[in-house]
Design an enzyme around this catalytic site. Structure first.
Site, PDB file in Angstrom:
ATOM      1  N   CYS A   2       0.640  -1.457   0.177  1.00 46.87           N
ATOM      2  CA  CYS A   2      -0.328  -0.380   0.161  1.00 46.87           C
ATOM      3  C   CYS A   2       0.816   1.464  -0.288  1.00 46.87           C
ATOM      4  O   CYS A   2       1.569   1.365   0.321  1.00 46.87           O
ATOM      5  CB  CYS A   2      -0.795  -0.027   1.040  1.00 46.87           C
ATOM      6  SG  CYS A   2      -2.176  -1.649   1.291  1.00 46.87           S
ATOM      7  N   ARG A  27       3.613  -0.060  -5.209  1.00 47.19           N
ATOM      8  CA  ARG A  27       2.727  -0.847  -3.897  1.00 47.19           C
ATOM      9  C   ARG A  27       2.078  -1.264  -3.612  1.00 47.19           C
ATOM     10  O   ARG A  27       1.819  -2.392  -2.554  1.00 47.19           O
ATOM     11  CB  ARG A  27       3.250   0.461  -2.661  1.00 47.19           C
ATOM     12  CG  ARG A  27       4.242   1.150  -2.637  1.00 47.19           C
ATOM     13  CD  ARG A  27       4.842   2.347  -1.714  1.00 47.19           C
ATOM     14  NE  ARG A  27       4.492   1.355  -0.252  1.00 47.19           N
ATOM     15  CZ  ARG A  27       6.098   0.864  -0.009  1.00 47.19           C
ATOM     16  NH1 ARG A  27       6.830   1.382  -0.338  1.00 47.19           N
ATOM     17  NH2 ARG A  27       5.683   0.560   1.786  1.00 47.19           N
ATOM     18  N   TRP A  74      -2.773  -2.541  -1.643  1.00 48.01           N
ATOM     19  CA  TRP A  74      -2.589  -3.923  -1.846  1.00 48.01           C
ATOM     20  C   TRP A  74      -3.145  -4.399  -0.986  1.00 48.01           C
ATOM     21  O   TRP A  74      -3.056  -4.277   0.607  1.00 48.01           O
ATOM     22  CB  TRP A  74      -0.984  -4.368  -1.929  1.00 48.01           C
ATOM     23  CG  TRP A  74      -0.932  -5.360  -3.030  1.00 48.01           C
ATOM     24  CD1 TRP A  74      -0.797  -6.222  -3.754  1.00 48.01           C
ATOM     25  CD2 TRP A  74      -1.108  -6.820  -1.906  1.00 48.01           C
ATOM     26  NE1 TRP A  74      -0.738  -7.100  -3.537  1.00 48.01           N
ATOM     27  CE2 TRP A  74      -0.413  -7.805  -2.374  1.00 48.01           C
ATOM     28  CE3 TRP A  74      -0.334  -6.720  -0.225  1.00 48.01           C
ATOM     29  CZ2 TRP A  74       0.030  -9.553  -2.154  1.00 48.01           C
ATOM     30  CZ3 TRP A  74      -0.064  -8.459   0.347  1.00 48.01           C
ATOM     31  CH2 TRP A  74      -0.231  -9.194  -0.356  1.00 48.01           C
ATOM     32  N   ASN A 100      -0.918   1.636   5.961  1.00 46.74           N
ATOM     33  CA  ASN A 100      -0.153   0.844   5.405  1.00 46.74           C
ATOM     34  C   ASN A 100       0.610  -0.427   6.349  1.00 46.74           C
ATOM     35  O   ASN A 100       1.295  -0.136   7.326  1.00 46.74           O
ATOM     36  CB  ASN A 100       1.015   1.138   4.566  1.00 46.74           C
ATOM     37  CG  ASN A 100       1.809   0.237   4.550  1.00 46.74           C
ATOM     38  OD1 ASN A 100       2.274  -1.247   3.898  1.00 46.74           O
ATOM     39  ND2 ASN A 100       2.869   0.761   4.123  1.00 46.74           N
ATOM     40  N   GLY A 101       0.134  -1.530   6.094  1.00 49.96           N
ATOM     41  CA  GLY A 101       0.982  -2.003   7.997  1.00 49.96           C
ATOM     42  C   GLY A 101      -1.056  -2.972   7.788  1.00 49.96           C
ATOM     43  O   GLY A 101      -1.758  -3.862   6.920  1.00 49.96           O
ATOM     44  N   GLU A 480      15.029 -17.814 -11.097  1.00 50.25           N
ATOM     45  CA  GLU A 480      14.355 -16.298 -11.526  1.00 50.25           C
ATOM     46  C   GLU A 480      14.142 -16.446 -12.924  1.00 50.25           C
ATOM     47  O   GLU A 480      13.172 -15.515 -13.051  1.00 50.25           O
ATOM     48  CB  GLU A 480      16.544 -15.825 -11.156  1.00 50.25           C
ATOM     49  CG  GLU A 480      16.313 -14.391 -11.653  1.00 50.25           C
ATOM     50  CD  GLU A 480      15.134 -13.335 -10.781  1.00 50.25           C
ATOM     51  OE1 GLU A 480      14.595 -14.026  -9.856  1.00 50.25           O
ATOM     52  OE2 GLU A 480      14.515 -12.361 -11.299  1.00 50.25           O
ATOM     53  N   LYS A 484      10.318 -14.868 -12.673  1.00 51.78           N
ATOM     54  CA  LYS A 484       9.981 -13.531 -13.856  1.00 51.78           C
ATOM     55  C   LYS A 484       9.005 -13.944 -14.691  1.00 51.78           C
ATOM     56  O   LYS A 484       8.010 -12.980 -14.560  1.00 51.78           O
ATOM     57  CB  LYS A 484      11.705 -13.180 -14.632  1.00 51.78           C
ATOM     58  CG  LYS A 484      12.617 -12.237 -14.249  1.00 51.78           C
ATOM     59  CD  LYS A 484      11.755 -10.815 -13.567  1.00 51.78           C
ATOM     60  CE  LYS A 484      11.703 -11.042 -11.813  1.00 51.78           C
ATOM     61  NZ  LYS A 484      12.370 -10.334 -10.738  1.00 51.78           N
ATOM     62  N   GLU A 487       5.453 -14.383 -13.053  1.00 50.64           N
ATOM     63  CA  GLU A 487       5.259 -13.343 -12.337  1.00 50.64           C
ATOM     64  C   GLU A 487       4.600 -12.263 -13.012  1.00 50.64           C
ATOM     65  O   GLU A 487       3.748 -11.497 -12.706  1.00 50.64           O
ATOM     66  CB  GLU A 487       6.546 -12.831 -12.056  1.00 50.64           C
ATOM     67  CG  GLU A 487       6.174 -11.691 -10.938  1.00 50.64           C
ATOM     68  CD  GLU A 487       7.812 -10.789 -10.152  1.00 50.64           C
ATOM     69  OE1 GLU A 487       8.771 -11.266 -10.878  1.00 50.64           O
ATOM     70  OE2 GLU A 487       7.496 -10.182  -9.711  1.00 50.64           O
ATOM     71  N   HIS A 503      13.461 -37.505 -12.622  1.00 52.75           N
ATOM     72  CA  HIS A 503      13.269 -38.139 -11.725  1.00 52.75           C
ATOM     73  C   HIS A 503      11.175 -38.063 -11.720  1.00 52.75           C
ATOM     74  O   HIS A 503      10.731 -37.910  -9.971  1.00 52.75           O
ATOM     75  CB  HIS A 503      13.858 -38.027 -10.269  1.00 52.75           C
ATOM     76  CG  HIS A 503      14.996 -38.276 -10.016  1.00 52.75           C
ATOM     77  ND1 HIS A 503      15.268 -39.111 -10.513  1.00 52.75           N
ATOM     78  CD2 HIS A 503      15.873 -37.489 -10.442  1.00 52.75           C
ATOM     79  CE1 HIS A 503      16.949 -39.698 -10.816  1.00 52.75           C
ATOM     80  NE2 HIS A 503      17.574 -38.585 -10.672  1.00 52.75           N
ATOM     81  N   LYS A 602       5.208  -4.922  -5.289  1.00 48.33           N
ATOM     82  CA  LYS A 602       6.878  -3.836  -5.132  1.00 48.33           C
ATOM     83  C   LYS A 602       7.556  -4.565  -3.885  1.00 48.33           C
ATOM     84  O   LYS A 602       8.383  -5.197  -3.952  1.00 48.33           O
ATOM     85  CB  LYS A 602       7.524  -2.880  -6.322  1.00 48.33           C
ATOM     86  CG  LYS A 602       9.097  -3.110  -5.213  1.00 48.33           C
ATOM     87  CD  LYS A 602       9.078  -1.787  -6.897  1.00 48.33           C
ATOM     88  CE  LYS A 602      10.707  -3.233  -7.267  1.00 48.33           C
ATOM     89  NZ  LYS A 602      10.917  -3.988  -7.458  1.00 48.33           N
TER      90      LYS A 602
HETATM   91  O1  M6R Z   1      12.412  -5.359  -2.010  1.00 50.08           O
HETATM   92  P1  M6R Z   1      12.988  -7.354  -2.061  1.00 50.08           P
HETATM   93  O2  M6R Z   1      14.131  -8.031  -2.487  1.00 50.08           O
HETATM   94  O3  M6R Z   1      13.250  -7.265  -0.480  1.00 50.08           O
HETATM   95  O4  M6R Z   1      11.730  -8.255  -2.241  1.00 50.08           O
HETATM   96  C1  M6R Z   1      11.771  -9.127  -2.526  1.00 50.08           C
HETATM   97  C2  M6R Z   1      10.961  -9.899  -3.389  1.00 50.08           C
HETATM   98  O5  M6R Z   1      10.007  -9.390  -2.677  1.00 50.08           O
HETATM   99  C3  M6R Z   1      10.668  -9.221  -4.717  1.00 50.08           C
HETATM  100  O6  M6R Z   1      11.693  -9.389  -5.288  1.00 50.08           O
HETATM  101  C4  M6R Z   1      10.150 -10.283  -5.546  1.00 50.08           C
HETATM  102  O7  M6R Z   1      10.014 -11.401  -5.280  1.00 50.08           O
HETATM  103  C5  M6R Z   1       9.948  -9.663  -6.759  1.00 50.08           C
HETATM  104  N1  M6R Z   1       8.617  -8.777  -7.099  1.00 50.08           N
HETATM  105  C6  M6R Z   1      10.885 -10.448  -8.200  1.00 50.08           C
HETATM  106  O8  M6R Z   1      10.686  -9.860  -9.234  1.00 50.08           O
END
Ligand code: M6R
Length: 607
Positions: A2, A27, A74, A100-101, A480, A484, A487, A503, A602
């Site tokens: 948020c 956010r 969010w 936020n929280g 990774e 990506k 996501e 396996h 994010k």
């Molecule tokens: O800000 P941070 O690096 O601690 O965030 C960790 C994850 O939330 C972040 O890397 C998330 O997996 C990304 N959206 C991946 O692209």
């Protein structure tokens, strides 16, 4: 999660609040709202959906207001809807709050308030806040806010607007980020710097347990006991342009293309002659020798960077390294002590799980090095040492340039520890440092092949599943790459250790399943090549990735992507770039919003 904004001054509040929310949409973006004071009344406008929906709903309304708060959400408690959107008000409509929280004890507070006749309308945890304020208010807003904080458990950053105090905003921070912007007879509240950068570079970064009172004549700070707090002004160095797309269609693409610069900034100032010099790590060689173990803790993409850190440290420093997901770490009574060196990795420096893990590690007496991208973030402030990744502001939800600089930081840290321990011959360190200096230019060479990746993306566009395989460091990069793709394109993607596929998972391979095979690790080259043959024998469609000049994969893969030649240990830094581009182009081809994928935010500041 948020985003919160607040404004008090002489200008029209609504455009400033909306502009700030736009910068904070990363956010959270499932609903949004604002509350302003106009004609001695709190006026509210909220709506389900992206900020654009709210903007349209608002039209020219509330144009006389010069004070207000705003929120982009969010959802954690209560589905995205108009009624669950912030701001929330009390029964009398005299207080409006954005938050936020997570208020962990909100259910008992709801019951407590209901017994006292309050009507809670939403499913959120937040709505208890204005009602508590209504309950405690006896003419002094700061005192009422203070009393509310005493009732709360959990994490909260909030901004309070009150009908009774038209020229005042109150901001509160505990375990969720919040900053105050100091303009010329105007003041701002925001979850993050980009929201206010257009108006001022002077900020107070609130610490946990602090309250800020913003009035026309200035800002007062106090703690939760009401004692005044004195704080240095933090002057933001980067400019507002960093928060713009600069001609790219999406922030993600811009950030992918910024990677050569990000690598240069993160690496080069730390390479002196043939050595790595990390002045920011205050550890002597004697102290380093005494560490028996390293534990790396992070989430998501940062966790994937940690996996690469493990391989490098174990290979070069010869001490055991564990990598843990931050949300698991703290709840499994981790075995750490003063002989354990803990490395936490976080782009934002605000991820609640990682921050909690850091604090847990310190509670056990461990020394904590933070690898983070945000100067002054909570993680940077709580760690013993900070190694900044100079990626610059990262806005797209999918992390790209931050990840690549986290990999660079892992290489730097591993070499730094190896130098202190004398575990690598000087010649080998020199060879790695020489290869590191070439990486920014080589990253550019990979980006120059974006057109080819765009073509390859057409194969993935209709796919429902995709696999990424590799061995050793290639497997970590595969993880990774799969994240990506999932996501931002919503294709189900999995990463497998190439030798593990047979396996069980190989049962899922069909002619419609694209497979990306990373083959950059010389010691397991032939083994991975055999795994590609196994996939081909089941009609899978394979893109292989290896170094330029190596023609061997052409015989087994359907397509081959070539990387500039580098050391195996540094290959992840180049190999991830085509995977990021692939995810981006597939996402665009499927009509998704690459910058704002569904269900995500994010900065994850809730546990
Ligand atoms: O800000 P941070 O690096 O601690 O965030 C960790 C994850 O939330 C972040 O890397 C998330 O997996 C990304 N959206 C991946 O692209």
């Amino acid at each position: 999660m948020c985003g919160i904004v607040g404004y008090i001054g002489k200008q029209q509040a609504v455009p400033i609040l909306l502009d700030g929310l736009k910068k904070l949409e990363y956010r959270g973006y499932d609903s949004a709202g604002i509350a302003v004071l106009e004609e001695s009344e709190i006026k509210l406008c909220k709506s389900l959906g992206r900020l654009a929906v709210l903007e349209e709903k608002l039209g020219q309304d509330f144009s006389a207001a010069t004070c207000g708060v705003g929120h982009t959400r969010w959802a954690t408690h209560g589905r995205p809807s108009d009624v669950n959107a912030h701001p929330h008000c009390d029964c009398t409509g005299k207080f409006a709050i954005v938050h936020n929280g997570i208020i962990e004890n909100y259910i008992e507070l709801k019951e407590w308030l209901a017994e006292r006749g309050h009507h809670i309308l939403s499913e959120t945890d937040t709505e208890v806040l204005p009602h508590l304020l209504e309950h405690f208010y006896a003419g002094d807003l700061e005192e009422a806010v203070r009393l509310v904080t005493e009732k709360l458990r959990g994490a909260f950053a909030m901004a309070v607007l009150s009908y009774n105090h038209p020229q005042k905003l109150v901001a509160v921070r505990k375990d969720s980020p919040l900053i105050i912007g100091l303009g010329d007879e105007e003041y701002f509240i925001a979850s993050d710097i980009p929201a206010i950068l257009k108006y001022t570079r002077k900020t107070y970064i609130l610490d946990d347990g602090e309250i800020a009172v913003l009035q026309e004549d200035g800002v007062r700070l106090m703690d939760f006991q009401g004692k005044p707090v004195h704080k240095e002004i933090y002057e933001v160095k980067w400019d507002a342009q960093a928060a713009e797309k600069g001609g790219y269609e999406h922030f993600m693409l811009k950030e992918i293309f910024e990677q050569p610069r990000a690598l240069r900034d993160t690496l080069l100032s730390r390479l002196e002659n043939d050595l790595v010099v990390l002045q920011e790590i205050d550890l002597t060689a004697e102290e380093i020798i005494h560490y028996q173990r390293v534990v790396i803790v992070a989430c998501g993409t940062a966790y994937h960077a940690g996996l690469i850190g493990k391989t490098l440290i174990e290979r070069w420093v010869r001490i055991p390294v564990e990598v843990d997901i931050a949300s698991e770490f703290r709840y499994r009574s981790p075995l750490i002590d003063a002989q354990t060196l803990v490395i936490v990795i976080s782009q934002s420096g605000e991820t609640a799980d990682t921050l909690a893990a850091l604090r847990e590690a310190k509670r056990h007496g461990a020394r904590v090095i933070a690898v983070t991208n945000v100067v002054g973030s909570s993680i940077a402030r709580d760690a013993d040492d900070v190694l900044y990744t100079w990626a610059g502001l990262e806005i797209a939800v999918a992390s790209t340039k931050a990840y690549i600089t986290q990999l660079a930081a892992m290489v730097l840290l591993a070499l730094f520890l190896a130098e202190a321990k004398g575990s690598l011959p000087e010649e080998r360190i020199k060879e790695i440092v020489t290869a590191l200096r070439q990486l920014p230019g080589q990253a550019q060479e990979v980006l120059d092949q974006a057109g080819l990746v765009r073509q390859l993306a057409t194969v993935f566009q209709p796919a429902e599943d995709a696999f990424f395989i590799g061995r050793g460091l290639d497997w970590s990069v595969a993880l990774e790459g799969a994240l990506k793709l999932k996501e931002i394109s919503y294709i189900h993607a999995e990463a497998y250790a190439a030798g593990e596929l047979k396996h069980g998972t190989i049962a899922l391979i069909t002619k419609d399943t694209p497979v990306i095979a990373l083959v950059t690790q010389h010691d397991v080259y032939e083994k991975t090549k055999s795994n590609i043959e196994e996939v081909k024998a089941r009609d899978g469609w394979v893109i292989g990735m290896t170094y330029v000049g190596d023609q061997r994969l052409e015989k087994v893969a359907d397509q081959v992507f070539y990387l500039p030649k580098t050391l195996s240990e540094l290959a992840p830094i180049l190999a991830v770039i085509p995977l990021q581009l692939l995810a981006y182009y597939v996402s665009i081809a499927r009509g998704c919003d690459a910058d704002k994928p569904r269900n995500l935010a994010k900065s994850v500041t809730v546990e």
